[in-house]
Design a protein around this motif. Sequence first.
Motif, PDB file in Angstrom:
ATOM      1  N   VAL A  22       0.824  -1.209   0.000  1.00  0.00           N
ATOM      2  CA  VAL A  22       0.000   0.000   0.000  1.00  0.00           C
ATOM      3  C   VAL A  22       0.858   1.259   0.000  1.00  0.00           C
ATOM      4  CG1 VAL A  22      -0.201   0.181   2.525  1.00  0.00           C
ATOM      5  CG2 VAL A  22      -2.049   1.028   1.063  1.00  0.00           C
ATOM      6  N   LEU A  23       2.084   1.169   0.494  1.00  0.00           N
ATOM      7  CA  LEU A  23       2.956   2.339   0.514  1.00  0.00           C
ATOM      8  C   LEU A  23       3.304   2.809  -0.893  1.00  0.00           C
ATOM      9  CD1 LEU A  23       5.339   1.287   3.408  1.00  0.00           C
ATOM     10  CD2 LEU A  23       3.519   2.989   3.513  1.00  0.00           C
ATOM     11  N   LEU A  24       3.292   1.911  -1.856  1.00  0.00           N
ATOM     12  CA  LEU A  24       3.611   2.300  -3.220  1.00  0.00           C
ATOM     13  C   LEU A  24       2.564   3.264  -3.791  1.00  0.00           C
ATOM     14  CD1 LEU A  24       4.946  -1.041  -4.751  1.00  0.00           C
ATOM     15  CD2 LEU A  24       6.249   1.009  -4.172  1.00  0.00           C
ATOM     16  N   ILE A  25       1.361   3.205  -3.264  1.00  0.00           N
ATOM     17  CA  ILE A  25       0.342   4.151  -3.715  1.00  0.00           C
ATOM     18  C   ILE A  25       0.684   5.561  -3.232  1.00  0.00           C
ATOM     19  CG2 ILE A  25      -2.094   4.798  -3.492  1.00  0.00           C
ATOM     20  CD1 ILE A  25      -1.540   2.514  -5.423  1.00  0.00           C
ATOM     21  N   ILE A  26       1.253   5.686  -2.034  1.00  0.00           N
ATOM     22  CA  ILE A  26       1.703   6.992  -1.552  1.00  0.00           C
ATOM     23  C   ILE A  26       2.774   7.544  -2.483  1.00  0.00           C
ATOM     24  CG2 ILE A  26       2.864   8.197   0.338  1.00  0.00           C
ATOM     25  CD1 ILE A  26       1.572   6.231   2.266  1.00  0.00           C
ATOM     26  N   VAL A  27       3.702   6.675  -2.895  1.00  0.00           N
ATOM     27  CA  VAL A  27       4.751   7.076  -3.832  1.00  0.00           C
ATOM     28  C   VAL A  27       4.137   7.439  -5.183  1.00  0.00           C
ATOM     29  CG1 VAL A  27       6.829   6.318  -5.045  1.00  0.00           C
ATOM     30  CG2 VAL A  27       6.473   5.653  -2.652  1.00  0.00           C
ATOM     31  N   SER A  28       3.214   6.628  -5.653  1.00  0.00           N
ATOM     32  CA  SER A  28       2.577   6.862  -6.952  1.00  0.00           C
ATOM     33  C   SER A  28       1.851   8.201  -6.988  1.00  0.00           C
ATOM     34  CB  SER A  28       1.588   5.733  -7.271  1.00  0.00           C
ATOM     35  OG  SER A  28       2.235   4.487  -7.312  1.00  0.00           O
ATOM     36  N   ASN A  29       1.216   8.556  -5.865  1.00  0.00           N
ATOM     37  CA  ASN A  29       0.462   9.811  -5.829  1.00  0.00           C
ATOM     38  C   ASN A  29       1.351  11.026  -6.098  1.00  0.00           C
ATOM     39  OD1 ASN A  29      -1.950   8.526  -5.329  1.00  0.00           O
ATOM     40  ND2 ASN A  29      -1.855   8.795  -3.106  1.00  0.00           N
ATOM     41  N   VAL A  30       2.610  10.940  -5.664  1.00  0.00           N
ATOM     42  CA  VAL A  30       3.540  12.044  -5.923  1.00  0.00           C
ATOM     43  C   VAL A  30       3.800  12.172  -7.419  1.00  0.00           C
ATOM     44  CG1 VAL A  30       5.877  12.918  -5.512  1.00  0.00           C
ATOM     45  CG2 VAL A  30       4.614  11.808  -3.655  1.00  0.00           C
ATOM     46  N   PHE A  31       4.036  11.041  -8.077  1.00  0.00           N
ATOM     47  CA  PHE A  31       4.289  11.084  -9.526  1.00  0.00           C
ATOM     48  C   PHE A  31       3.040  11.550 -10.286  1.00  0.00           C
ATOM     49  CE2 PHE A  31       7.502   7.743  -8.329  1.00  0.00           C
ATOM     50  CZ  PHE A  31       8.610   8.553  -8.570  1.00  0.00           C
ATOM     51  N   VAL A  32       1.876  11.109  -9.843  1.00  0.00           N
ATOM     52  CA  VAL A  32       0.633  11.552 -10.470  1.00  0.00           C
ATOM     53  C   VAL A  32       0.472  13.062 -10.309  1.00  0.00           C
ATOM     54  CG1 VAL A  32      -1.894  11.462 -10.307  1.00  0.00           C
ATOM     55  CG2 VAL A  32      -0.556   9.340 -10.238  1.00  0.00           C
ATOM     56  N   CYS A  33       0.729  13.555  -9.094  1.00  0.00           N
ATOM     57  CA  CYS A  33       0.632  14.990  -8.830  1.00  0.00           C
ATOM     58  C   CYS A  33       1.633  15.767  -9.677  1.00  0.00           C
ATOM     59  CB  CYS A  33       0.863  15.262  -7.345  1.00  0.00           C
ATOM     60  SG  CYS A  33       0.651  16.981  -6.856  1.00  0.00           S
ATOM     61  N   GLY A  34       2.830  15.197  -9.856  1.00  0.00           N
ATOM     62  CA  GLY A  34       3.845  15.854 -10.678  1.00  0.00           C
ATOM     63  C   GLY A  34       3.408  15.990 -12.121  1.00  0.00           C
ATOM     64  N   ILE A  35       2.770  14.951 -12.653  1.00  0.00           N
ATOM     65  CA  ILE A  35       2.289  15.002 -14.040  1.00  0.00           C
ATOM     66  C   ILE A  35       1.173  16.035 -14.174  1.00  0.00           C
ATOM     67  CG2 ILE A  35       1.104  13.679 -15.835  1.00  0.00           C
ATOM     68  CD1 ILE A  35       2.602  11.198 -14.796  1.00  0.00           C
ATOM     69  N   ILE A  36       0.259  16.057 -13.191  1.00  0.00           N
ATOM     70  CA  ILE A  36      -0.835  17.029 -13.221  1.00  0.00           C
ATOM     71  C   ILE A  36      -0.283  18.458 -13.156  1.00  0.00           C
ATOM     72  CG2 ILE A  36      -2.827  17.897 -11.941  1.00  0.00           C
ATOM     73  CD1 ILE A  36      -3.394  14.981 -11.118  1.00  0.00           C
ATOM     74  N   THR A  37       0.731  18.645 -12.289  1.00  0.00           N
ATOM     75  CA  THR A  37       1.356  19.965 -12.171  1.00  0.00           C
ATOM     76  C   THR A  37       2.015  20.385 -13.479  1.00  0.00           C
ATOM     77  OG1 THR A  37       1.771  19.635  -9.803  1.00  0.00           O
ATOM     78  CG2 THR A  37       3.095  21.306 -10.917  1.00  0.00           C
ATOM     79  N   ALA A  38       2.759  19.457 -14.080  1.00  0.00           N
ATOM     80  CA  ALA A  38       3.439  19.765 -15.342  1.00  0.00           C
ATOM     81  C   ALA A  38       2.438  20.074 -16.448  1.00  0.00           C
ATOM     82  CB  ALA A  38       4.328  18.586 -15.740  1.00  0.00           C
ATOM     83  N   ARG A  39       1.323  19.339 -16.446  1.00  0.00           N
ATOM     84  CA  ARG A  39       0.308  19.594 -17.470  1.00  0.00           C
ATOM     85  C   ARG A  39      -0.313  20.983 -17.274  1.00  0.00           C
ATOM     86  NH1 ARG A  39      -1.801  15.933 -20.734  1.00  0.00           N
ATOM     87  NH2 ARG A  39      -1.228  14.177 -19.405  1.00  0.00           N
ATOM     88  N   GLN A  78       1.090  23.515 -16.089  1.00  0.00           N
ATOM     89  CA  GLN A  78       2.092  24.524 -16.446  1.00  0.00           C
ATOM     90  C   GLN A  78       2.507  24.428 -17.914  1.00  0.00           C
ATOM     91  OE1 GLN A  78       5.181  23.636 -13.599  1.00  0.00           O
ATOM     92  NE2 GLN A  78       4.136  24.685 -11.917  1.00  0.00           N
ATOM     93  N   ASN A  79       1.762  23.613 -18.681  1.00  0.00           N
ATOM     94  CA  ASN A  79       2.064  23.404 -20.105  1.00  0.00           C
ATOM     95  C   ASN A  79       3.497  22.934 -20.316  1.00  0.00           C
ATOM     96  OD1 ASN A  79      -0.527  24.241 -21.033  1.00  0.00           O
ATOM     97  ND2 ASN A  79       0.085  26.384 -20.729  1.00  0.00           N
ATOM     98  N   ALA A  80       3.958  22.079 -19.370  1.00  0.00           N
ATOM     99  CA  ALA A  80       5.339  21.593 -19.440  1.00  0.00           C
ATOM    100  C   ALA A  80       5.420  20.166 -19.952  1.00  0.00           C
ATOM    101  CB  ALA A  80       5.987  21.685 -18.056  1.00  0.00           C
ATOM    102  N   ILE A  81       4.332  19.655 -20.494  1.00  0.00           N
ATOM    103  CA  ILE A  81       4.309  18.286 -21.010  1.00  0.00           C
ATOM    104  C   ILE A  81       4.209  18.326 -22.524  1.00  0.00           C
ATOM    105  CG2 ILE A  81       2.957  16.161 -21.155  1.00  0.00           C
ATOM    106  CD1 ILE A  81       2.305  16.340 -18.302  1.00  0.00           C
ATOM    107  N   ASN A  82       5.052  17.549 -23.181  1.00  0.00           N
ATOM    108  CA  ASN A  82       4.963  17.373 -24.629  1.00  0.00           C
ATOM    109  C   ASN A  82       5.163  15.903 -24.939  1.00  0.00           C
ATOM    110  OD1 ASN A  82       7.850  16.881 -24.679  1.00  0.00           O
ATOM    111  ND2 ASN A  82       8.084  19.119 -24.435  1.00  0.00           N
ATOM    112  N   THR A  83       5.087  15.556 -26.191  1.00  0.00           N
ATOM    113  CA  THR A  83       5.176  14.143 -26.586  1.00  0.00           C
ATOM    114  C   THR A  83       6.523  13.534 -26.238  1.00  0.00           C
ATOM    115  OG1 THR A  83       5.851  14.872 -28.806  1.00  0.00           O
ATOM    116  CG2 THR A  83       3.504  14.372 -28.452  1.00  0.00           C
ATOM    117  N   SER A  84       7.552  14.326 -26.131  1.00  0.00           N
ATOM    118  CA  SER A  84       8.884  13.776 -25.871  1.00  0.00           C
ATOM    119  C   SER A  84       9.108  13.460 -24.397  1.00  0.00           C
ATOM    120  CB  SER A  84       9.964  14.752 -26.355  1.00  0.00           C
ATOM    121  OG  SER A  84       9.882  15.979 -25.635  1.00  0.00           O
TER     122      SER A  84
END
Length: 471
Positions: free
Chosen positions: A406-423, A425-431
């Motif tokens: 279950v701890l991996l979900i805590i870790v995963s949430n950070v990466f999910v939040c990072g992607i949402i933040t980058a999106r 801020q228009n910091a996500i592209n295909t590359s």
Amino acid sequence: MSQLLEEQVIQLEGRIAELESAAAPLILHDPYESWRQSQAAQRVAQPAQPQNEHLHSLMRHFFKYASEAGFFLNVARFLQYISSFRSSRHPYHVSALLNIIYLLGAQFSGNIQSQSQQSGFLSRALEAIPSAMSDTSSPSIIYVLQTEILLTHYFFDNNRSTEGNYHLKAAASIALACKLHQIRTSRPSTTASGGLWYRLNPPADRVEEGERINAFWTVYILDKCWGVLLGSPSVFTDDESKGTQIDVPWPLDMGGYESEPSPAGWRSTRTVQLFLQNPGPETAEQSILALHAKAVSLFVSANDLALRWNPASSTFQASFNHLSNRIEKFRKALPSISHIDAARVDVVRSLVTIHILTCCTLIKLYEPMELRVASSSGMSWNAAQYALSALQKLNLSVIQYINPVVLLIIVSNVFVCGIITARAQNAINTSNLSTLLAPLGQILFALDKWRSKSPLSGRQRSILERTSATL
């Protein structure tokens, strides 16, 4: 069954002593192999005993993952003890524990036919517990405590949190009633008003005392960790006024109790509190169970402090800075997974859990500050990367189960939040999208590997897969 276990004791004692010795290299293989080879000729001449063979197999599967499930008893002594009874006349405390061992062995086997038998083992274990509880002396109550711990693990790992929490509270209550939190306390003995105290005999030797010390810390880890994850109050409040102060020594590996007798007059006090307050470096030699208990103590402290978030307060800020530094010192002092013999899979599994738990502690501490916005320069992001690095060190063809996932979900949430933040801020592209999604893919792959032995892994995978699909 009695004859089977007697044979196991003879063949396993030397092997078990080697496996549990802190000094001996831990090379894990089937500990029943030599016994089975010695019985090969007899199997040709005598009719097979499929039930005994099946139970033997389930026990073997269980002991591959016994430490993850919270088994604290000395294995050699456990086998000797249960072999002293006829299989048809097991006392209730032995019957309850054996059935939960078979239950978990069936789950860990990954075999669909064996797993289909779990309900029968569970029913027999639950039926035996009330009668076993009527005997409030040792070793009966210690066996009941071991059974409750294994039941707690089983229910939580099978997504049955209500039942898991019930048996966790039962285990914690037994530990308190047995005064396991006050083993070798330096304080005068006290008894809480209205409390029922089980009458444990004084430990026969250092090993039996070690079983009780390890029993306490095993329950403590479950109580504290799941208390945070479920948002439920802890039984171990570490409060002198309530008689729950924790004065028990940090645990050793079982081999340590066998080889390192402690001075008769040695006493302990404020074990967890002194650890949390200590600003100095970590001691190098510590058992895996001690590291796990310390990591959980930090995890709870981080969660409690985050719930009292008040950066305007100088007192809060001082506590925050101290705890952040304490966690970092602990994390950096943890044994490197890369330096552990790959054959010692039990140690590798446990260390990965401790590394990930410590990273989740940092994530919890910084959650109020970085909950909605995660950047590559933030503490939460760095902690998630550390956790991912620990996961990447695993050989998933060998490490087929890990706890607690279950701890991996805590870790995963950070990466999910990072992607949402980058999106945002228009910091996500295909590359760079594939690069940002890669950590989630690695976690999904690990959970997919473990779900045959752990329904909780399967559930966590489904949650993460649904979340990833929306990114």
